[in-house]
Design a protein around this motif. Structure first.
Motif, PDB file in Angstrom:
ATOM      1  N   ALA A  10       0.824  -1.215   0.000  1.00  0.00           N
ATOM      2  CA  ALA A  10       0.000   0.000   0.000  1.00  0.00           C
ATOM      3  C   ALA A  10       0.858   1.266   0.000  1.00  0.00           C
ATOM      4  CB  ALA A  10      -0.904  -0.005   1.229  1.00  0.00           C
ATOM      5  N   LEU A  11       0.409   2.254  -0.753  1.00  0.00           N
ATOM      6  CA  LEU A  11       1.100   3.538  -0.864  1.00  0.00           C
ATOM      7  C   LEU A  11       0.585   4.466   0.236  1.00  0.00           C
ATOM      8  CD1 LEU A  11       0.669   3.899  -4.756  1.00  0.00           C
ATOM      9  CD2 LEU A  11       2.540   2.801  -3.524  1.00  0.00           C
ATOM     10  N   THR A  12       1.169   4.350   1.427  1.00  0.00           N
ATOM     11  CA  THR A  12       0.687   5.157   2.554  1.00  0.00           C
ATOM     12  C   THR A  12       1.790   6.062   3.086  1.00  0.00           C
ATOM     13  OG1 THR A  12       1.301   3.508   4.196  1.00  0.00           O
ATOM     14  CG2 THR A  12      -0.928   3.348   3.287  1.00  0.00           C
ATOM     15  N   LEU A  13       1.382   7.212   3.611  1.00  0.00           N
ATOM     16  CA  LEU A  13       2.352   8.147   4.166  1.00  0.00           C
ATOM     17  C   LEU A  13       2.982   7.607   5.447  1.00  0.00           C
ATOM     18  CD1 LEU A  13       0.612  11.545   3.425  1.00  0.00           C
ATOM     19  CD2 LEU A  13       2.245  10.258   2.050  1.00  0.00           C
ATOM     20  N   SER A  14       2.269   6.752   6.157  1.00  0.00           N
ATOM     21  CA  SER A  14       2.859   6.162   7.356  1.00  0.00           C
ATOM     22  C   SER A  14       4.065   5.307   6.978  1.00  0.00           C
ATOM     23  CB  SER A  14       1.822   5.337   8.120  1.00  0.00           C
ATOM     24  OG  SER A  14       1.101   4.515   7.226  1.00  0.00           O
ATOM     25  N   SER A  15       3.950   4.565   5.868  1.00  0.00           N
ATOM     26  CA  SER A  15       5.105   3.759   5.456  1.00  0.00           C
ATOM     27  C   SER A  15       6.234   4.672   4.987  1.00  0.00           C
ATOM     28  CB  SER A  15       4.717   2.744   4.374  1.00  0.00           C
ATOM     29  OG  SER A  15       4.550   3.375   3.121  1.00  0.00           O
ATOM     30  N   ILE A 175      -3.906   1.896   7.602  1.00  0.00           N
ATOM     31  CA  ILE A 175      -4.421   2.876   6.653  1.00  0.00           C
ATOM     32  C   ILE A 175      -4.577   2.276   5.256  1.00  0.00           C
ATOM     33  CG2 ILE A 175      -3.804   5.021   5.453  1.00  0.00           C
ATOM     34  CD1 ILE A 175      -2.439   5.812   8.170  1.00  0.00           C
ATOM     35  N   ASP A 176      -5.676   2.592   4.584  1.00  0.00           N
ATOM     36  CA  ASP A 176      -5.886   2.218   3.192  1.00  0.00           C
ATOM     37  C   ASP A 176      -5.313   3.324   2.316  1.00  0.00           C
ATOM     38  OD1 ASP A 176      -7.889   0.389   1.335  1.00  0.00           O
ATOM     39  OD2 ASP A 176      -7.610   2.428   0.577  1.00  0.00           O
ATOM     40  N   GLU A 177      -4.708   2.963   1.201  1.00  0.00           N
ATOM     41  CA  GLU A 177      -4.027   3.993   0.401  1.00  0.00           C
ATOM     42  C   GLU A 177      -4.996   5.028  -0.168  1.00  0.00           C
ATOM     43  OE1 GLU A 177      -1.920   1.527  -2.472  1.00  0.00           O
ATOM     44  OE2 GLU A 177      -3.270   2.167  -4.056  1.00  0.00           O
ATOM     45  N   ASN A 178      -6.281   4.689  -0.241  1.00  0.00           N
ATOM     46  CA  ASN A 178      -7.241   5.664  -0.763  1.00  0.00           C
ATOM     47  C   ASN A 178      -7.850   6.556   0.316  1.00  0.00           C
ATOM     48  OD1 ASN A 178      -7.112   4.943  -3.604  1.00  0.00           O
ATOM     49  ND2 ASN A 178      -7.979   2.987  -2.919  1.00  0.00           N
ATOM     50  N   ASP A 179      -7.434   6.363   1.557  1.00  0.00           N
ATOM     51  CA  ASP A 179      -7.929   7.212   2.644  1.00  0.00           C
ATOM     52  C   ASP A 179      -7.475   8.659   2.445  1.00  0.00           C
ATOM     53  OD1 ASP A 179      -9.161   5.133   3.906  1.00  0.00           O
ATOM     54  OD2 ASP A 179      -7.689   4.907   5.516  1.00  0.00           O
ATOM     55  N   PRO A 180      -8.260   9.618   2.962  1.00  0.00           N
ATOM     56  CA  PRO A 180      -7.861  11.023   2.865  1.00  0.00           C
ATOM     57  C   PRO A 180      -6.640  11.278   3.743  1.00  0.00           C
ATOM     58  CG  PRO A 180      -9.763  10.800   4.299  1.00  0.00           C
ATOM     59  CD  PRO A 180      -9.528   9.449   3.687  1.00  0.00           C
ATOM     60  N   HIS A 200      -3.609   9.271   0.497  1.00  0.00           N
ATOM     61  CA  HIS A 200      -2.259   8.725   0.688  1.00  0.00           C
ATOM     62  C   HIS A 200      -1.666   8.307  -0.655  1.00  0.00           C
ATOM     63  CE1 HIS A 200      -2.043   8.415   5.172  1.00  0.00           C
ATOM     64  NE2 HIS A 200      -3.353   8.578   5.030  1.00  0.00           N
ATOM     65  N   ARG A 201      -2.485   7.640  -1.453  1.00  0.00           N
ATOM     66  CA  ARG A 201      -2.023   7.185  -2.767  1.00  0.00           C
ATOM     67  C   ARG A 201      -1.598   8.344  -3.650  1.00  0.00           C
ATOM     68  NH1 ARG A 201      -3.537   2.951  -6.883  1.00  0.00           N
ATOM     69  NH2 ARG A 201      -3.840   4.004  -8.864  1.00  0.00           N
ATOM     70  N   SER A 202      -2.426   9.380  -3.704  1.00  0.00           N
ATOM     71  CA  SER A 202      -2.125  10.494  -4.618  1.00  0.00           C
ATOM     72  C   SER A 202      -0.842  11.194  -4.195  1.00  0.00           C
ATOM     73  CB  SER A 202      -3.302  11.467  -4.695  1.00  0.00           C
ATOM     74  OG  SER A 202      -3.364  12.317  -3.563  1.00  0.00           O
ATOM     75  N   ILE A 203      -0.660  11.360  -2.896  1.00  0.00           N
ATOM     76  CA  ILE A 203       0.554  12.043  -2.421  1.00  0.00           C
ATOM     77  C   ILE A 203       1.780  11.160  -2.637  1.00  0.00           C
ATOM     78  CG2 ILE A 203       1.723  12.968  -0.383  1.00  0.00           C
ATOM     79  CD1 ILE A 203      -1.054  13.798   0.674  1.00  0.00           C
ATOM     80  N   TYR A 204       1.607   9.871  -2.426  1.00  0.00           N
ATOM     81  CA  TYR A 204       2.747   8.965  -2.612  1.00  0.00           C
ATOM     82  C   TYR A 204       3.228   9.006  -4.063  1.00  0.00           C
ATOM     83  CZ  TYR A 204       5.842   5.491  -0.751  1.00  0.00           C
ATOM     84  OH  TYR A 204       6.968   4.859  -0.283  1.00  0.00           O
TER      85      TYR A 204
END
Lengths: 548, 548
Positions: A10-15, A175-180, A200-204
């Motif tokens: 997943a493309l998350t900011l936490s990762s 967190i899901d990558e499509n979460d705000p 998260h996805r868009s920013i990643y």
């Protein structure tokens, strides 16, 4: 059908935060104090982000809740960028340059629960809070809690005290990558500001593009001077891209004047910098008065408003390459970057590429649409409204009851940018105007942006904007509002003469006004709405008016 | 909870192909013919890809069907990379260097329906087809259909005739980013080859990382000499990354010997190149005999097997920087890239970073696991099995009845790489050995890879591999199989003397054998399985054996 064997990943900011915490002990966030830098590593920023998450959890912040910032570019803002989305809340960056009405509207519309505020701007926020009854907590950063007087019902905290003693670890695994993740409002040159919610996805993906050769080429060998504010379109994505690349960021805090900017360049020797044209205009003026070697800058990315070709030449003279880029709040913002194609060795041809807005990176699809709604060819000549689509481009505007897709802003899933553009056969886009800023005179169109650039190429002109004004004979004619170098430069005839060989005779404006500053929006663009209003109100001393 | 306003923007190869078709008219795929290049633009490659999709549809190929290639790096292979996944089928690249048994196993296991084959290797494929009854069509590329004799039941086509007259447009709008796109099998040094199925998403993200500063920095200003075969791990992702960046690719076709490689460098002046160490060993030998300026190469990416430090120094001498990278079929392959951190100015310290496998890019999470299953610290000292996870890393192996997650290969979702590694506090990973290639002698461990590198740093040694062999006294001792520069270099004592100051005395091998070539796998790694077998069979003349 067979299935892919790949992991999801997943493309998350936490990762991303965890990655930066562990991978780059040498990279730094460096905030200017007026005299030097206060530095923190990404590990320390990550620790602080986790402490923020723990403290906010205690304040009752839950997934999807909005946590706002009213802050300059600094270490603490970076820690909030790290911690707030990683815990599943939504970071809402409030623009410090909004009008009070806009600020109150936006805080209420976004339903901000907590606001982090820099002490230096706390009094300003204090005034807005009378009109924002749903805000529960205010946290004063870089100063004492009593920097703000808040109405009853709002608890005021001091940042260091709030996070002191909190654990530097937080479990952000769900967190899901499509979460705000982050929310910004447009500067709203027309109507109410509009909210955009990045995932998260868009920013990643956007951070990845910043670090690619198509983007800003930000690397672990770079120090980036991030002048573009964190309160405006995520500082063009730099806070996250730096975590990804392991780049050092220099944060100017509130010191955005040419003198401190040049002082921090001398002290920090950045290899890259990013800001809007007006900032560079000021830096350039000071450089001319007080020369300083700035060739440590490999590239300077300039966007947010069209870069006058004269400015690119000026910086070539300093030995620093300006890279022209285009984007908007709705596009995260990276939309195009102007890097000439391989093998263009002729300097003049190369320059012709550099003054365009540039090429679209992979994942930004683009088209230009004519008045009849049909797609126009990429022939460098046909101009139409630019429409874009892709994973870091908004497909709706935020409304509390549910996001809204309005046909005036979206066309079959594509974002209507409101910019009128041409695209060459090799994909270089040039904005010829805002759709509403084209001037129609005697049945012919004038691009106000092109005219502005040419007027500004006169060494006597510091900056100039052009709007269409009513004219009895031609329906509409261009009016020039300009700042000139000295009082000797206010002769309209000499300005008209300068234009003679550069534009068709019928495009040369008759009406001119010379002022000490062109009105600008909160993000540094020429505020044509206000210029139009002032003109209509007769606020300008108009020279050369044939109807006067 | 509020929703993001962002568009989805699926990460599909079809959108990548369309992007490259439109954006980069100046970029080229250039295939070496032995005398010069035959060039095609990405627009032409895209057209050809659509023609392939239309032709395959007529042959009955449906979504998810496997379409194999048995081909060199060339324009037509690039068009197949573009067209096959974009139509929703799965491109299965067959390794030209497999044994007949492996090839037949893989074609059957993958259930290939169609195979595209280069005429020069068609006779080889012809032999395999007797054992692959489910193959329906064979398409001969770059030569006549009668280059192959196929058993009954298989229809043979000629490539140009097959696609002639097909439309250059195809509607590829309906792909999900998690759909399967490309399939590769591992080279299988132990047991049967294992299949990995890359998704559109995994390849898209991997292509992005190749174009980032963390990856290969491939840009529209670059020409990349793609020596690493398209039949092996997607040529390290270069065919897709080039479409994304607008980079020109030089494709060597079947001309992989040092002489034609240097000829195509001279003719095409690439700025980047990518290949395994053995290729560079050959190029280096020829360069020494017949000097040629290769400083047009900005960087040479070397991976697939550990790069001997001596080779990095050798290329520094040519004025060309080797960038060490690590990956495997299971990791798409980009896993690490060795670029020293900012501010390391001491040449010796910098070199110490360059010889590591490098840092993990964003989205590749890593950990090292000790014998007890516990995670080990990143202290540059503790060594354990390297485990990785991320969106372009496999989470299973392909089986026709459903992908399989085997505990010997996966650990709680992480891929067990089989490599034993250390990681420094600043994230630089060094492979000290394959898990099964560590040598245990008298209770102490010897890293065969470290020993190989040190032995190969002797100017008398061209290449050397080390395996553990049975020893009565110490249980196991290292045995060296080496290729030396001349017959004068076969004195064991002088080799042992060379090692005296470089390794602990107890690590100096007693047993040596000198041969003309070290056995290698289909992808150019030392084939220790075969070396072990030969040693056991007594095929080597072993010098210095204390038990002889």
């Amino acid at each position: 059908m067979i299935q892919s064997t790949m992991q999801h990943g997943a493309l998350t900011l936490s990762s991303l935060v965890e990655y930066s915490r562990r991978s780059f002990p040498e990279a730094r966030i460096r905030t200017w104090t007026g005299e030097g830098f206060r530095d923190q590593s990404f590990a320390e920023i990550g620790d602080q982000g986790a402490q923020i998450a723990n403290a906010l959890t205690k304040l009752g912040v839950e997934r999807g809740d909005r946590v706002a910032t009213f802050m300059w570019n600094n270490n603490e803002h970076q820690a909030l960028y790290a911690g707030v989305p990683s815990m599943g809340a939504v970071l809402h960056t409030l623009n410090l340059r909004l009008s009070p009405e806009q600020a109150v509207f936006i805080i209420n519309h976004a339903d901000d629960k907590v606001i982090f505020v820099d002490a230096t701007v706390a009094p300003m926020l204090g005034k807005y809070l009378e009109g924002t009854p749903k805000v529960q907590h205010v946290v004063v950063v870089n100063g004492p809690a009593d920097a703000i007087t808040a109405p009853e019902g709002i608890t005021v905290h001091q940042y260091d005290e709030l996070i002191a003693g909190e654990s530097a670890s937080f479990d952000w695994s769900t967190i899901d990558e499509n979460d705000p993740a982050v929310m910004c409002y447009t500067s709203g040159t027309t109507g109410d500001p509009k909210g955009v919610v990045y995932s998260h996805r868009s920013i990643y993906l956007h951070s990845m593009i910043i670090t690619t050769t198509m983007g800003m080429r930000l690397s672990s060998q770079d120090t980036m001077l991030a002048i573009v504010p964190m309160f405006h379109v995520m500082s063009w994505g730099l806070p996250y891209a730096a975590m990804m690349a392991g780049a050092t960021l220099i944060m100017p805090d509130r010191f955005l004047q040419p003198e401190p900017l040049l002082a921090m360049m001398e002290a920090g020797r950045p290899t890259l910098a990013a800001a809007v044209p007006t900032i560079w205009q000021g830096v350039s003026a000071l450089l001319d008065a007080k020369p300083q070697d700035i060739t440590h800058l490999r590239e300077v990315v300039v966007g947010g408003a069209a870069v006058p070709p004269a400015m690119i030449k000026k910086f070539d003279g300093y030995g620093v390459r300006i890279i022209h880029a285009w984007g908007m709040t709705e596009t995260s913002p990276l939309g195009t970057v102007a890097r000439p194609p391989m093998g263009v060795e002729d300097e003049e041809k190369e320059f012709a590429y550099r003054v365009t807005q540039g090429r679209f990176p992979s994942l930004v699809a683009a088209r230009i649409i004519g008045d009849d709604g049909q797609e126009l060819p990429w022939d460098g000549d046909a101009s139409g409204e630019l429409e874009v689509s892709g994973p870091w481009i908004t497909g709706a505007y935020f409304e509390p009851e549910g996001n809204v897709v309005d046909d005036s802003k979206f066309d079959d899933g594509w974002l209507r940018t409101g910019d009128v553009a041409t695209i060459t056969p090799d994909g270089f886009m040039t904005i010829v105007d805002r759709a509403k800023d084209m001037i129609k005179t005697g049945g012919e169109w004038i691009s106000s942006v092109e005219l502005e650039n040419i007027i500004a190429s006169n060494p006597a002109v510091v900056e100039a904007t052009v709007i269409g004004v009513p004219d009895k004979k031609w329906d509409e004619r261009p009016f020039v509002l300009a700042v000139v170098r000295s009082e000797d430069d206010t002769d309209v005839e000499s300005h008209k003469k300068f234009l003679e060989d550069l534009v068709p005779r019928w495009q040369i404006p008759e009406r001119w006004s010379f002022v000490t500053e062109v009105p600008k929006t909160s993000v540094g663009k020429f505020d044509k709405k206000r210029v139009r209003q002032h003109y209509a109100d007769g606020d300008y001393t108009v020279l050369g008016d044939p109807e006067a």
